[in-house]
Design an enzyme around this catalytic site. Structure first.
Site, PDB file in Angstrom:
ATOM      1  N   GLU A 202     -17.214   3.367  41.887  1.00 34.05           N
ATOM      2  CA  GLU A 202     -16.941   2.107  41.191  1.00 34.05           C
ATOM      3  C   GLU A 202     -16.265   1.110  42.138  1.00 34.05           C
ATOM      4  O   GLU A 202     -16.719  -0.018  42.288  1.00 34.05           O
ATOM      5  CB  GLU A 202     -16.032   2.404  39.988  1.00 34.05           C
ATOM      6  N   HIS A 203     -15.156   1.530  42.752  1.00 35.86           N
ATOM      7  CA  HIS A 203     -14.461   0.710  43.743  1.00 35.86           C
ATOM      8  C   HIS A 203     -14.568   1.401  45.096  1.00 35.86           C
ATOM      9  O   HIS A 203     -14.378   2.611  45.187  1.00 35.86           O
ATOM     10  CB  HIS A 203     -12.963   0.599  43.436  1.00 35.86           C
TER      11      HIS A 203
ATOM     12  N   HIS B 242     -59.303  -8.993  22.775  1.00 35.61           N
ATOM     13  CA  HIS B 242     -58.681  -9.752  23.863  1.00 35.61           C
ATOM     14  C   HIS B 242     -59.752 -10.553  24.606  1.00 35.61           C
ATOM     15  O   HIS B 242     -59.567 -11.731  24.910  1.00 35.61           O
ATOM     16  CB  HIS B 242     -57.977  -8.811  24.849  1.00 35.61           C
TER      17      HIS B 242
ATOM     18  N   HIS C  95      -4.146   4.890  36.002  1.00 32.78           N
ATOM     19  CA  HIS C  95      -4.907   4.406  34.839  1.00 32.78           C
ATOM     20  C   HIS C  95      -5.077   5.473  33.777  1.00 32.78           C
ATOM     21  O   HIS C  95      -5.010   5.205  32.582  1.00 32.78           O
ATOM     22  CB  HIS C  95      -6.309   3.944  35.261  1.00 32.78           C
TER      23      HIS C  95
ATOM     24  N   GLN D 101      -5.136   3.648  41.269  1.00 30.24           N
ATOM     25  CA  GLN D 101      -6.255   4.086  40.439  1.00 30.24           C
ATOM     26  C   GLN D 101      -5.831   5.241  39.533  1.00 30.24           C
ATOM     27  O   GLN D 101      -6.159   5.288  38.350  1.00 30.24           O
ATOM     28  CB  GLN D 101      -7.400   4.554  41.355  1.00 30.24           C
TER      29      GLN D 101
ATOM     30  N   ASP E 250      -8.729  -6.482  40.888  1.00 33.37           N
ATOM     31  CA  ASP E 250      -8.500  -6.190  39.468  1.00 33.37           C
ATOM     32  C   ASP E 250      -8.034  -7.432  38.719  1.00 33.37           C
ATOM     33  O   ASP E 250      -8.348  -7.618  37.545  1.00 33.37           O
ATOM     34  CB  ASP E 250      -7.397  -5.125  39.315  1.00 33.37           C
TER      35      ASP E 250
END
Lengths: 421, 421
Positions: free
Chosen positions: A319-320, A412, A254, A251, A353
Site C-alpha cells: 500500500e505504502h 443486426h 494503526h 504504520q 497521510d
C-alpha cells in the site's frame, strides 16, 4: 523484530475478514428493513446500536457552524491547508471529454460526466479521522459531483465529532446525516424519506459496514473494501535507522493487524532498525497495538542486491512504499506495483497521510497489482460518442452487415441494410 | 408493441440473476478443487462439462494458424479493419504518468502502469463472438498489458471456434487455453501448473462464470457482471420508422431478456414503429427470441416535449442510446447517463457493435449512472509519487505533526519529528 534473509514466500497478504454467517444475516435483515421502512427503521437501529434517539438525521447548518466554532483557529487552518493541497493534486487528475473527426465527417469521442450523487461513510468513535473525511470527499468535489452526502454514527450525546464536521465543511460536503452502520449504507443505496439515494458509496467502516457495502454492490457502486494498512520501506545503508523505525511504527500504531516491512541491502541498517523499533515502541502511547502489529506482521528482510530488493517490493505490491536509497528516483522507475511511493528521507509516510496532496485511500493486501489510490476517475464515468457520417456509413455498411452475419445476428445486419435504401 | 404516455416508473431494471444456493456451492467446490489440484481438476471438469478430453490445454501456434487459414480472406480483412478501428479509438484513451514540481523542489505525481497479466473469458458454442474477443482484448493490448490470456470452453471435438481464434490472434492475445466455466476462472485467478495466474479477469459468461468471478473478486480484479443488453432510441418526427424498428429488433434478437425502448415526442412515429416492428419481426431468423424480448421488455413511450424525453433517458441510464432528432448533438450534450450514445440516423447501433471503434462492452441495467464502457483505464493502475523536499518538510513538519496529534496518532507525529533533528 526478527531479521531474515529474503526467501521466496515474502507476502503481506492477510486473510480478509468476510464476516460470519450471523453477521451477514444481520446485515441483510437491516438492509431489507431500511428498504421497507425507511427512516423509521434507521431510527430504530440507531437507538439499538448507537444508544441514542436522534430527532433530526440531518445535521443543520447551525449545528455545523457551532461544531466548527469549537475548534482552535490553528487546527482549522491546518485542515484548510491540507484540503488546499489535496484539491490541487486532484485537480491535476481531471480529464476532458474529447472528440475526433475524420475526413468523412464521422465524429467519435468520449464524454466524461461526474456522478450525480456520492455517499461518504465516516466511522464514529475514536476512529473518526478528519484526514479521511478530506481524502474521501475532495476527489468527488473536484470530479464535479453535485451532491456529496456524509453519514456517520452519532455519539451517545447525539452529536458528531467536531474535527470531522469541520473537515467535511471545508471539503465541501452538501449534506450530513447522523447515521452509521449497515443502516447508513442501506439508506444511501436505496434512499429513505429523508436521505435520497446516491450512486456510489465510499469510505472505511467496521465489518458490518463492509458487509453492507458488499450487499448493495451492483445497485450502487462502491470503493474497494480496505484491509489493514501496510508499509514497506526499501532502504540501503544511506537511510537513518531512527527515521525508518519511526515510520514502521507509525504504520503499526494503526491496527494490531497492520503490517510493517523493511527491505534492505544493508545488514547493519537491519540491526539498527530492529533495536530502534524496540526503543521507540516502549515510549508510544499506543504501544499495545503497535507491539502486537510488529510482533505478528513486522519483518526485516535483508537482500543481496538492490535488484533483488526491488523484485521483492514488486512481489509485495505494498500500500505504502518508502524508498530511502541512493538514486531513489531511478529505483522508483522500476517499481511496478505500489499504492503510493514516498521518495527520500523527507517523504515520511505521514507527510502523505495528511498533507502533501495525494490521496491516502490506497489499495491494500497486494491489490496494488491491479488497483489505484482513490482518485477523480472514481467519481466520474465515461460515455462513448458515435456520430457516423453518411459517407462513412455507405463505405462500411456491407462490411458491418457481413460481420453481423458472421456472428449469426441477422437483425443486426438488417438494421444496417434498412439504411442503404 | 404497446404505446404508452410517459409515467414516472419508467425503468429498464431487471433483477440480476444471482444464482441458486446449489449453483453457488457448485462453483465454490470447483474453485477449491482447482486451487488444490490444478490441471488435474481442470481436465476433470472439462471432461465432465464439455464432454471432451483435452490433451493440451494450450492452443499451439500451429493450431492457431490452421484455424485462421480456414476463414475466407474477406472475413479476416473485416475483422482486421474492425480491430484497427478499435485500436485507434482506444489509443486516444491512453494517459501519461505526470509529475509536478514546485519552487521548494518537491515533486508530486501519478505513475501509470499497465497490469502485468489479464485473463479474457470467451464463451463457447453459439455465443462465441469474434467482435467480443476484439473488444475485450484490444483495450488491454493498448494499455500495455504484456500477458493477455484467453480462455474458452472447447467444443466436443476439442477445438475452439475459428473466427474467435482469428480475432484473438489479430487482437494480440499471448496465450489461449481450452478451458471454460468456473474451472477456467479459478485457473486464471489462482494459477495451475500450466496456466499462470493473472491480475484481472474480464469477459462475459454464463451464470457459473459470473458466480465464479464474484467468488474470486478481491484476489483478482474483475469487470462488471453484465446484465441483458438494452437500447433506448430517442427520436422525434424526423426519424424513419423502419430504421428505428430495425434497431430495436437488433437488440431484441440478442436475448429474450434484452430490452428495447423507443422514447419519442411524435405519436405518429410511435404508431409507425409499432407496426414496423411487427412486420420486420415476422421475417427474422431469431424471431422467437426477439418476439419474447419485445413482448416482455419492449416499450414505446410518448413524451410531451423533448425536455421530458431527455429526462426520461437520464432516468433510464441505458446501455445504448440512439438520438435521432433535430439538433441531435445539442440533445447529446444534455445526456448525463448512457453507456454509448449513437447520434443521427447513420449511427445505427450495429455500427458500434462491430466497427466504429468505441468499445461494445457497456454498463447495463442502469449502471451507466456510475460505470463506463470497458476502456484502457481498466487495464492500468496508478501509483502516487511523493518526493517531499527538505525545504517543504521543514516548512510543514509542525503542521503535519499537529494534524497527527489531532487524530491521536502519536507515532505519526514522532515519525515527522524524528527528521527535525
Amino acid at each position: 523484530m526478527k531479521i531474515e534473509r529474503l526467501t521466496k514466500d515474502l507476502s503481506l497478504k492477510r486473510s480478509v475478514d468476510s464476516g460470519t454467517e450471523d453477521q451477514r444475516k444481520a446485515v441483510q435483515d437491516i438492509i431489507n428493513d431500511v428498504r421497507k421502512n425507511g427512516d423509521a427503521a434507521v431510527s430504530q437501529y440507531t437507538e439499538k446500536f448507537d444508544g441514542v434517539q436522534v430527532k433530526e438525521l440531518l445535521v443543520s447548518e447551525a449545528e455545523l457552524e457551532a461544531a466548527v466554532a469549537t475548534l482552535p483557529d490553528q487546527q482549522l487552518a491546518i485542515i484548510q491547508e491540507a484540503a488546499d493541497n489535496i484539491r490541487m493534486f486532484h485537480e491535476k487528475q481531471t480529464r476532458n471529454s474529447w472528440m475526433t473527426t475524420d475526413e468523412t465527417g464521422t465524429m467519435l469521442g468520449q464524454k466524461i460526466t461526474p456522478l450525480d450523487a456520492v455517499g461518504v461513510y465516516v466511522p464514529g468513535g475514536t476512529a473518526a479521522y478528519p484526514s479521511s473525511v478530506l481524502m474521501n470527499i475532495m476527489p468527488a468535489k473536484v470530479a464535479g459531483v453535485k451532491r456529496i452526502v456524509m453519514v456517520s454514527p452519532p455519539g451517545k450525546d447525539g452529536s458528531l465529532s467536531a474535527p470531522v464536521l469541520a473537515a467535511a465543511k471545508i471539503a465541501g460536503v452538501t449534506e450530513i446525516y447522523k447515521v452509521g452502520g449497515a443502516q447508513a449504507i442501506a439508506a444511501l443505496a436505496y434512499g429513505t424519506e429523508t436521505i435520497a439515494k446516491v450512486d456510489k458509496i465510499v469510505g472505511p467502516g467496521n465489518i458490518y459496514v463492509a458487509l453492507a457495502k458488499r450487499e448493495v454492490f451492483g445497485d450502487v457502486a462502491i470503493d474497494m473494501i480496505a484491509g489493514p494498512s501496510e508499509i514497506a520501506v526499501l532502504a540501503d545503508e544511506t537511510a537513518i535507522a531512527a527515521e525508518v523505525a519511526a515510520d514502521l511504527l507509525s504504520q503499526a500504531e494503526h491496527d494490531a493487524r497492520a503490517c510493517s516491512v523493511l527491505i534492505t541491502t544493508s545488514p547493519e541498517l537491519a540491526e539498527e532498525v530492529a533495536s530502534e523499533v524496540e526503543k521507540q515502541l516502549a515510549l508510544l502511547p499506543r504501544r499495545d497495538i503497535a507491539a502486537a502489529s510488529i510482533a505478528d506482521y513486522g519483518r526485516i528482510v535483508v537482500c543481496d542486491s538492490l535488484a533483488e530488493a526491488i523484485d521483492a517490493v514488486n512481489e509485495l505490491a505494498p500500500e505504502h512504499l518508502e524508498i530511502i536509497t541512493r538514486d531513489a528516483m531511478e529505483v522508483m522507475a522500476q517499481i511496478r506495483h505500489a499504492g503510493a511511493i514516498f521518495i527520500g528521507r523527507f517523504s515520511s509516510e505521514p507527510v502523505g497521510d495528511y498533507f502533501a496532496g495525494p490521496n491516502h485511500v490506497l489499495p491494500t493486501n497486494g491489490t496494488a497489482r491491479f488497483s489505484s489510490p482513490l482518485n477523480v476517475d472514481d467519481f466520474q464515468k465515461k460515455s462513448s460518442i458515435i456520430m457516423y457520417s453518411e459517407t462513412a456509413f455507405r463505405q462500411n455498411a456491407e462490411k458491418i452487415a457481413a460481420f453481423a452475419r458472421m456472428e449469426g445476428l441477422e437483425a443486426h445486419a438488417r438494421a444496417i441494410e434498412a439504411r442503404k435504401k
